[in-house]
Design a protein around this motif. Structure first.
Motif, mmCIF file in Angstrom:
data_model
loop_
_atom_site.group_PDB
_atom_site.id
_atom_site.type_symbol
_atom_site.label_atom_id
_atom_site.label_comp_id
_atom_site.label_asym_id
_atom_site.label_seq_id
_atom_site.Cartn_x
_atom_site.Cartn_y
_atom_site.Cartn_z
ATOM 1 N N LEU A 45 0.820 -1.213 0.000
ATOM 2 C CA LEU A 45 0.000 0.000 0.000
ATOM 3 C C LEU A 45 0.853 1.263 0.000
ATOM 4 N N VAL A 46 0.326 2.277 -0.657
ATOM 5 C CA VAL A 46 0.884 3.625 -0.541
ATOM 6 C C VAL A 46 -0.190 4.440 0.167
ATOM 7 N N THR A 47 0.203 5.154 1.230
ATOM 8 C CA THR A 47 -0.791 5.933 1.973
ATOM 9 C C THR A 47 -0.433 7.415 1.942
ATOM 10 N N SER A 48 -1.432 8.234 2.133
ATOM 11 C CA SER A 48 -1.228 9.671 1.955
ATOM 12 C C SER A 48 -0.368 10.244 3.080
ATOM 13 N N SER A 49 0.430 11.226 2.723
ATOM 14 C CA SER A 49 1.290 11.873 3.716
ATOM 15 C C SER A 49 0.678 13.178 4.200
ATOM 16 N N ILE A 50 -0.520 13.463 3.746
ATOM 17 C CA ILE A 50 -1.231 14.634 4.276
ATOM 18 C C ILE A 50 -2.584 14.164 4.810
ATOM 19 N N ALA A 51 -3.196 14.983 5.654
ATOM 20 C CA ALA A 51 -4.473 14.597 6.254
ATOM 21 C C ALA A 51 -5.665 15.219 5.535
ATOM 22 N N LYS A 52 -5.410 16.312 4.848
ATOM 23 C CA LYS A 52 -6.539 17.002 4.222
ATOM 24 C C LYS A 52 -6.073 17.692 2.950
ATOM 25 N N GLY A 53 -6.866 17.566 1.915
ATOM 26 C CA GLY A 53 -6.522 18.206 0.654
ATOM 27 C C GLY A 53 -6.865 17.301 -0.503
ATOM 28 N N SER A 54 -6.055 17.365 -1.561
ATOM 29 C CA SER A 54 -6.322 16.490 -2.694
ATOM 30 C C SER A 54 -5.034 16.188 -3.451
ATOM 31 N N ILE A 55 -5.113 15.122 -4.211
ATOM 32 C CA ILE A 55 -3.965 14.734 -5.037
ATOM 33 C C ILE A 55 -3.997 15.598 -6.295
ATOM 34 N N LYS A 56 -2.893 16.303 -6.528
ATOM 35 C CA LYS A 56 -2.823 17.166 -7.702
ATOM 36 C C LYS A 56 -2.279 16.361 -8.881
ATOM 37 N N ASN A 57 -1.266 15.585 -8.579
ATOM 38 C CA ASN A 57 -0.592 14.865 -9.648
ATOM 39 C C ASN A 57 0.104 13.629 -9.071
#
Ligand code: MOS
Length: 744
Positions: A45-57
């Motif tokens: 798995l790859v997990t997000s390194s931020i808690a809030k926002g969106s993936i831009k690229n």
């Protein structure tokens, strides 16, 4: 008989060793990721390194260039997965945050899964997945800017005019308590293996709910549940965390389908902190009013619980705190605080652990205000009726107190805080109540008896370490009149007759009731009583072989469907309608606790000695004694083990455990077993479990109340109360670590 195998008292079964003990100690027991499948691909798995926002690229080029990488799954190529209904009541999804992007709703959200020929290649490639985020400032939890409150709209217990009664009370207590976020951390990691055979899917995954997982996976993939089989003969710990389907499962199944190859995922320990559930932090406020002679005239309990942005998960333990004593008047409320966090979920004794901690701390504080012994204060308020007038089916709370107090030596306690000392060590004694609702659900079982006296029991129940294989073999042996060694129990496979989630401590009550029913049907046929309503006593004369001969068959097999008597339409709530349909659909059917005609609860009392170093403030727990009454005990060995583990966990919740959060990033910082504090052997010294005989055949036919979650309720308060008694310092925020006892 010995300490590990206590002599059974009235209404208790033999302490036979676990029937699966040898499999477990020899490594033959197969857990989720242990099943050998042909030519598996490995996922990471790859997990997000931020808690809030969106993936831009997302830049996957470097990751895809790693030798052996087969595919990388992201929000851009997983659109055919369905949004699964989130079920706060169990079954279904563990969270409604199921998208892998572009929207990010908590730190550690799954954003991609790399699948490769080897685990190492998948892991290496996962590190090379490059993601640009549009980052927003997250709200980590209580007190954070941007966190929003919402009143929990379940019916909450209420009786009389609690505010007026409080205002009029002779003795008043107002106190705030708080409990931290905690993670279950079962030894077995969160693993899923998906194997397709044409359009049929088999999932190997540690699960507390075989039919829940089967149906949830089918819905997630948009296929018929008939096409999904889930297998989990053993679970390496769960504690609630494996009761609902996590977002990883659909992803692994989809990957296996696309690649036309089995896919195996073992999420890492840190990923478990954010991709599975946890116990969220709470804040609580108690108003308690009492008369001078110690009768509680008013009890108000308010709770605040953190949850994710979209999900209104709450444990609302006021449902149980409001029943424990005969308060004059009661008022309760619970508020969700929505933050940028993963959705919490069931963790051993979800409602009662935090809320009874607060209540039982308040009981100790009020006893002191009244100048009463804490045990006597509870005796004065012991009642077979709650403030709403509902009656307890059975209640052995004060028997538990009396037996535990005797074993502990409570009479040697000198009441004044700080008055007991041994050299540099301040000694404190504390006690608290344990309580847990008795649940039961619908289930089905198939039982086969052959003329050679061998039996097979099939039920899709769960071995989460509790001893289910063993106690179901005991129940079948008893009803069929054969030796327990001749019973083979098969569980943990959705091809078997369905059982409810192994949660809410219902499994023993539910499954013994169901197995009893199936066994009795077998015996009715064997004894020529089929279709007759009277129960067969010792049975017709003759040996087993003779009876089979008389019938001219060698095998009798019966399939029984069991519905708890309360689970009828128009009794209680809509949760309990259509139980059989729900059973097969993997939807929860549990009834009991405060939602039955009578109050159905198991009870206990725990006594703790703490020793606190006067100079360093080091906190030790040299002794803990717990006495518990929970109706029929199927096996005193496995029961003791349950209680023991629970009390150890209780000590952990009092002194050790907390998931630490970096408030700037709404991120868990101690997401590993080195930094997440739990007790080690040296922290647990003398531990005594006392089982109090109790009979209550109103709860269900076998009279089982369930014990899986009872033992870690109240422990934290008992420790906190002992810490106060040792030091005069009242810590109202868990965990109690030595820094909270400094500078005073
Ligand atoms: Mo338990 S937290 O009900 O699995």
């Amino acid at each position: 008989m010995n300490r590990a195998a206590p002599e059974p008292k009235d209404n208790m079964g033999q302490p036979i060793p676990r029937v699966d003990g040898r499999l477990k100690v020899t490594g033959e027991a197969r857990f989720g990721s242990d099943f050998a499948v042909r030519n598996p691909a490995f996922a990471y798995l790859v997990t997000s390194s931020i808690a809030k926002g969106s993936i831009k690229n997302m830049n996957l080029a470097e990751a895809k260039a790693v030798k052996g990488v087969l595919e990388i799954f992201t929000h851009e190529n997983t659109g055919d997965l369905k949004q699964l209904k989130y079920g706060a009541n169990g079954g279904g999804a563990s969270t409604s945050i199921q998208d892998f992007g572009p929207k990010i709703q908590h730190d550690g959200q799954i954003v991609a899964m790399v699948v490769a020929d080897t685990f190492e290649a998948a892991r290496e490639a996962s590190y090379k997945v490059k993601i640009d985020y549009d980052k927003e400032v997250p709200s980590h939890g209580f007190g954070a800017a941007g966190a929003t409150e919402a009143i929990v709209k379940k019916p909450m217990p209420k009786a009389g005019d609690a505010e007026k009664a409080f205002n009029d009370a002779a003795v008043k207590l107002v106190a705030d308590y708080s409990t931290p976020p905690q993670h279950h951390n079962p030894m077995e990691l969160f693993a899923t293996t998906a194997v397709w055979d044409n359009d049929e899917l088999t999932l190997y995954e540690g699960s507390q709910f075989m039919h829940g997982l089967k149906n949830a996976a089918a819905n997630k993939l948009g296929i018929s549940p008939d096409k999904v089989r889930t297998i989990s003969p053993f679970i390496g710990g769960a504690f609630g965390s494996k009761g609902q389907m996590s977002p990883r499962t659909g992803l692994v199944a989809l990957a296996a389908k696309r690649l036309n190859r089995p896919v195996k995922l073992v999420a890492t320990r840190d990923q478990a902190f954010t991709t599975a559930t946890y116990r969220a932090e709470t804040k609580q406020k108690i108003h308690m009013g009492a008369s001078k002679d110690g009768k509680i005239v008013s009890f108000q309990h308010e709770g605040w619980e953190v949850t994710s942005r979209p999900d209104s998960y709450s444990v609302a333990g006021v449902e149980d705190s409001a029943r424990l004593y005969g308060y004059g008047a009661v008022k309760t409320s619970v508020t969700n605080v929505h933050a940028d966090r993963n959705t919490p979920g069931f963790m051993r004794s979800p409602p009662v652990v935090p809320y009874i901690y607060a209540l039982e701390s308040a009981m100790d504080e009020m006893a002191e205000k009244l100048g009463m012994d804490p045990v006597e204060f509870r005796r004065v308020n012991d009642s077979m009726k709650d403030a709403t007038g509902k009656e307890w089916s059975s209640r052995s709370l004060m028997t538990c107190y009396d037996e535990a107090a005797k074993a502990f030596g409570w009479s040697k306690r000198s009441a004044k805080p700080g008055s007991m000392r041994d050299g540099d060590w301040l000694i404190g004694y504390g006690c608290a109540s344990a309580v847990y609702p008795t649940h039961i659900g619908a289930a089905a079982a198939r039982v086969r008896l052959t003329s050679d006296g061998q039996a097979r029991v099939q039920i899709a129940a769960h071995e989460i370490g509790t001893g289910t294989y063993t106690i179901l073999a005991q129940m079948a042996a008893e009803r069929l009149g054969i030796d327990v060694a001749n019973v083979k129990v098969e569980m943990g496979d959705s091809n078997l007759p369905p059982a409810p989630v192994a949660g809410g401590s219902n499994q023993t009550a539910t499954c013994t009731s169901t197995v009893m029913k199936a066994c009795d049907a077998v015996m009715d046929r064997l004894n020529g009583q089929a279709g007759k309503t009277e129960t067969v006593g010792a049975g017709a004369a003759g040996s087993l072989a003779e009876k089979f001969n008389r019938l001219g068959v060698s095998t009798i097999e019966e399939y029984a469907e069991f519905v708890p008597p309360d689970a009828k339409p128009n009794v209680v709530t809509e949760l309990f309608t259509d139980p059989i349909k729900k059973l097969y659909a993997g939807t929860p059917t549990l009834v009991g606790g405060s939602h039955s005609e009578k109050l159905l609860y198991a009870t206990g009392a725990e006594f703790v000695e703490v020793r606190i170093n006067a100079l360093t403030r080091e906190i030790r727990v040299p002794r803990i004694v717990g006495a518990f009454a929970a109706g029929r005990i199927m096996n005193t060995r496995t029961a003791r083990s349950q209680y023991m583990g629970a009390m150890i966990w209780g000590i952990s919740s009092a002194l050790h455990e907390a998931t630490e959060i970096d408030p700037r990033n709404a991120r868990y910082t101690n997401d590993n077993l080195a930094d997440y504090m739990i007790p080690v052997n040296a922290d647990i010294q003398q531990l005594e479990v006392i089982m109090i005989p109790e009979r209550d055949n109103n709860v269900n036919a076998p009279g089982v109340k369930g014990i899986g979650e009872l033992g870690n309720v109240g422990t934290a308060a008992a420790v906190a109360n002992a810490v106060y008694h040792a030091t005069g310092i009242r810590v109202r925020e868990l965990p109690i670590r030595l820094e909270k006892l400094l500078n005073v």
